[in-house]
Structure formats: C-alpha cells, structure tokens
Design an enzyme around this catalytic site. Structure first.
Site, PDB file in Angstrom:
ATOM      1  N   PRO A   1      47.948  23.647  34.811  1.00  8.61           N
ATOM      2  CA  PRO A   1      48.745  23.831  36.017  1.00  8.61           C
ATOM      3  C   PRO A   1      47.945  24.633  37.051  1.00  8.61           C
ATOM      4  O   PRO A   1      47.262  25.586  36.685  1.00  8.61           O
ATOM      5  CB  PRO A   1      49.983  24.605  35.544  1.00  8.61           C
ATOM      6  CG  PRO A   1      49.617  25.199  34.226  1.00  8.61           C
ATOM      7  CD  PRO A   1      48.481  24.393  33.654  1.00  8.61           C
TER       8      PRO A   1
ATOM      9  N   GLY B   1      47.572  31.074  37.023  1.00  9.83           N
ATOM     10  CA  GLY B   1      46.965  32.108  36.195  1.00  9.83           C
ATOM     11  C   GLY B   1      46.311  31.583  34.933  1.00  9.83           C
ATOM     12  O   GLY B   1      45.990  32.362  34.041  1.00  9.83           O
TER      13      GLY B   1
ATOM     14  N   GLY C   1      43.439  29.857  35.040  1.00 10.13           N
ATOM     15  CA  GLY C   1      42.004  29.680  35.291  1.00 10.13           C
ATOM     16  C   GLY C   1      41.627  28.287  35.774  1.00 10.13           C
ATOM     17  O   GLY C   1      40.522  27.815  35.479  1.00 10.13           O
ATOM     18  N   SER C   2      42.518  27.641  36.535  1.00 11.89           N
ATOM     19  CA  SER C   2      42.209  26.258  36.954  1.00 11.89           C
ATOM     20  C   SER C   2      40.991  26.204  37.869  1.00 11.89           C
ATOM     21  O   SER C   2      40.191  25.266  37.781  1.00 11.89           O
ATOM     22  CB  SER C   2      43.424  25.612  37.627  1.00 11.89           C
ATOM     23  OG  SER C   2      43.824  26.370  38.755  1.00 11.89           O
ATOM     24  N   SER C   3      40.803  27.205  38.730  1.00 15.09           N
ATOM     25  CA  SER C   3      39.654  27.131  39.641  1.00 15.09           C
ATOM     26  C   SER C   3      38.349  27.384  38.885  1.00 15.09           C
ATOM     27  O   SER C   3      37.333  26.740  39.167  1.00 15.09           O
ATOM     28  CB  SER C   3      39.812  28.103  40.809  1.00 15.09           C
ATOM     29  OG  SER C   3      39.924  29.415  40.334  1.00 15.09           O
ATOM     30  N   ALA C   4      38.371  28.297  37.912  1.00 15.95           N
ATOM     31  CA  ALA C   4      37.158  28.539  37.120  1.00 15.95           C
ATOM     32  C   ALA C   4      36.824  27.307  36.286  1.00 15.95           C
ATOM     33  O   ALA C   4      35.653  26.920  36.165  1.00 15.95           O
ATOM     34  CB  ALA C   4      37.363  29.743  36.209  1.00 15.95           C
ATOM     35  N   ALA C   5      37.850  26.665  35.720  1.00 21.37           N
ATOM     36  CA  ALA C   5      37.611  25.460  34.918  1.00 21.37           C
ATOM     37  C   ALA C   5      37.002  24.366  35.793  1.00 21.37           C
ATOM     38  O   ALA C   5      36.089  23.634  35.376  1.00 21.37           O
ATOM     39  CB  ALA C   5      38.911  24.984  34.276  1.00 21.37           C
TER      40      ALA C   5
ATOM     41  N   ASP D   1      37.262  34.651  34.193  1.00 22.37           N
ATOM     42  CA  ASP D   1      37.728  33.271  34.043  1.00 22.37           C
ATOM     43  C   ASP D   1      36.552  32.322  33.792  1.00 22.37           C
ATOM     44  O   ASP D   1      36.607  31.445  32.925  1.00 22.37           O
ATOM     45  CB  ASP D   1      38.461  32.803  35.313  1.00 22.37           C
ATOM     46  CG  ASP D   1      39.798  33.489  35.518  1.00 22.37           C
ATOM     47  OD1 ASP D   1      40.074  34.473  34.826  1.00 22.37           O
ATOM     48  OD2 ASP D   1      40.571  33.029  36.380  1.00 22.37           O
TER      49      ASP D   1
END
Ligand code: PMV
Length: 295
Positions: free
Chosen positions: A83, A87, A89-93, A135
């Site tokens: 999602p 929180g 970590g979608s941007s780090a992933a 992250d």
C-alpha cells in the site's frame, strides 16, 4: 508477493521488499537505533528500451524519482502489492527495485547491498527529504535489521535472527506524508527530545527480547504511546491499536511515519484480529517477515 509476468527479451527487472518498523521510527532520524523487518510484500520494476515510452502519470515526485535513474526513452512498469504512503516503505522498495532493474538493463552484475544503498538513497530523498536510510537498508537486504545512523557518520546495521512472529497489519486507509511528518517532528524539538531518547532506548531493549512475545508486545505498546506524544499518531491509528489489543494482540503500534498509514500488531494467532477487523470494516492482512536476501 506480486508476480509481474514473463520478462520480454531486452527487458530487465529488479525487486525491493516492503518493511515494517518494529521499534524506533522518527528517533532513528536523530541517531537512535531502530529495528525494522522486511515483509513478504514488494515492488517490482520492469525496464525496457522501448522508444516512445508513455509518460509516467500521477504523483509528480514519481516522475522526478524515475528521472534520477532511467533515461526518458526507457519504458518503466511498476508492480507492487505494497500500500502506498502507509508506512510500509513503498518508496524505498521502488528505489531499490529501480536501481536493481537499471543495473540489469545495463548488463551489470547484480550490485551488492552497499552499492544499491548508495544509488537508491537519492531516489528515496525525492520522496522523503531527509530519510534516515532504514527503509532502503531493509528493502535491499531483507530480514530483521538493527539500524543506526549516528549524526554525521555512516549507518551501522546488523542482521538479527528473525523469530517466527505473526504480524497483522491494520490499514487506516489514510496516506501519511513521511517528508511532512519528519519535518513536523523536527519543528517540535527540542521539547520532544526526551521522548525520542526513550524511543531509542526501547528499540535497544526490544533487540534483547525478540523471542519473548509478551515483553516485546509491551515495548510496542510503549513505543506507540511515545509516538503519540511526539504528535504523529491520529485518532484512527489509536483506535486501530485499541482494536488489536481488544483482539488479544501482545502489542500494537503505528508503523512508519504515522499521520495515517498502518498499525502493526504482534499476535499469537492472526485469526481473531482478522475477524474483528472484518466485522468493523477495517482492511487487514497478515504480513510475514521476509528472509535475508542472498548477498
Ligand atoms: O513512513 P515510512 O515507511 O517512510 O517510514 C519512515 C520512518 C521514519 O523514521 C519516520 C523516517 C526515516 O527516514 O527513518
């Protein structure tokens, strides 16, 4: 995890894992330790040199982030079961997946974790302004990590043995803007420094009781109270924490920057909490720790 389908000839792919901060978010920005665990959800980026790649639409920061890594004529496809802005970590992933896919597209051997970290951090900064790096570290390495970045120094990170926890994630459905929340916390210092110190101490203590679920759960509850005190929780997140405790969780806390996003609950058995969440119309799912990535 998502399976984005067959890889076309000439295309390249990379993956970054999602994460949950078990203990220590926000305090980690100021040099305190934090514990975060990679989870079995991820983002996959597929790149191909396809002239006439359609422009990326949506979040303006997304186009900016992509432009840091790939040329404009490279087609980018993003598949994710994380999602966004919750929180996890979608941007780090995304940053890690992008860096790995780009290396593969260039025909480079898979870059090691340090190189992925160096290349992914500028992308993460587009989204988060002043990220601690936790992250990106967890997304690229997997497993359970104790992370600390003392001011002005390089981060130190240690893999810890990840117990067989059962974690349920409750989604508030609201997006929290990490850059904004980190800036809000900064503006409340030094008045909240004692709470940040206590969060750091909790993270250290948590590392010593990873197998003792009642003790670890109590620390998660304390961590949530301190996150409330520094002003990053919301009434909805507090209600989700209560819901988890009502269903018998060992402990529960908001995870990530807050201001929306998810609550993580440490449970003996996910079923009662998943049932209660369904009854209350709350989106919930079980998340399993993802193992350490091969080096
Ligand atoms: O909201 P997320 O998943 O980006 O988590 C951020 C964790 C913070 O400690 C709030 C920020 C950081 O960079 O460490």
């Amino acid at each position: 995890m998502t399976e984005p389908g067959r890889l076309e000839p000439g295309a390249a792919r990379g993956r970054g894992l999602g994460k949950l901060v078990l203990c220590g978010e926000h305090a980690v920005v100021y040099g305190h330790p934090a514990l975060a665990v990679a989870v079995d959800r991820c983002t996959t980026v597929t790149l191909s040199r396809d002239l006439g790649a359609p422009p990326v639409e949506g979040e303006p920061r997304l186009a900016e982030a992509l432009s840091r890594v790939v040329e404009p004529d490279v087609a980018v496809r993003i598949d994710s079961d994380l999602p966004i802005g919750r929180g996890m970590g979608s941007s780090a992933a995304l940053a890690v997946a992008l860096v790995r896919a780009r290396a593969a597209l260039q025909g480079e051997p898979p870059p090691g974790a340090e190189v992925v970290f160096e290349r992914a951090m500028p992308v993460e900064r587009v989204f988060h302004g002043n990220p601690s790096g936790i992250d990106v570290a967890v997304s690229s390495r997997g497993g359970l990590i104790r992370y600390q970045r003392p001011p002005g120094r390089s981060p130190t990170l240690t893999h810890l043995p990840a117990p067989r926890w059962r974690i349920v994630v409750l989604d508030s459905g609201q997006v929290g803007d990490t850059a904004e929340l980190v800036a809000q916390v900064a503006s409340r210092r030094p008045g909240i420094d004692d709470a940040l110190d206590r969060i750091g101490a909790l993270a250290d203590h948590a590392g010593d009781c990873l197998d003792d679920l009642p003790a670890l759960g109590a620390l998660l509850n304390d961590n949530h109270e301190l996150l409330r005190r520094i002003g990053v929780s919301t009434p909805d997140l507090d209600a989700l924490v209560r819901l988890a405790r009502d269903a018998g969780a060992y402990g529960a806390k908001l995870a990530g920057a807050g201001g929306g996003g998810v609550v993580l609950a440490l449970v003996a058995d996910p079923e009662p909490l998943l049932r209660l969440a369904a009854d209350r119309g709350v989106a919930a799912f079980e998340c399993r720790p993802a193992p350490e990535e091969p080096r």
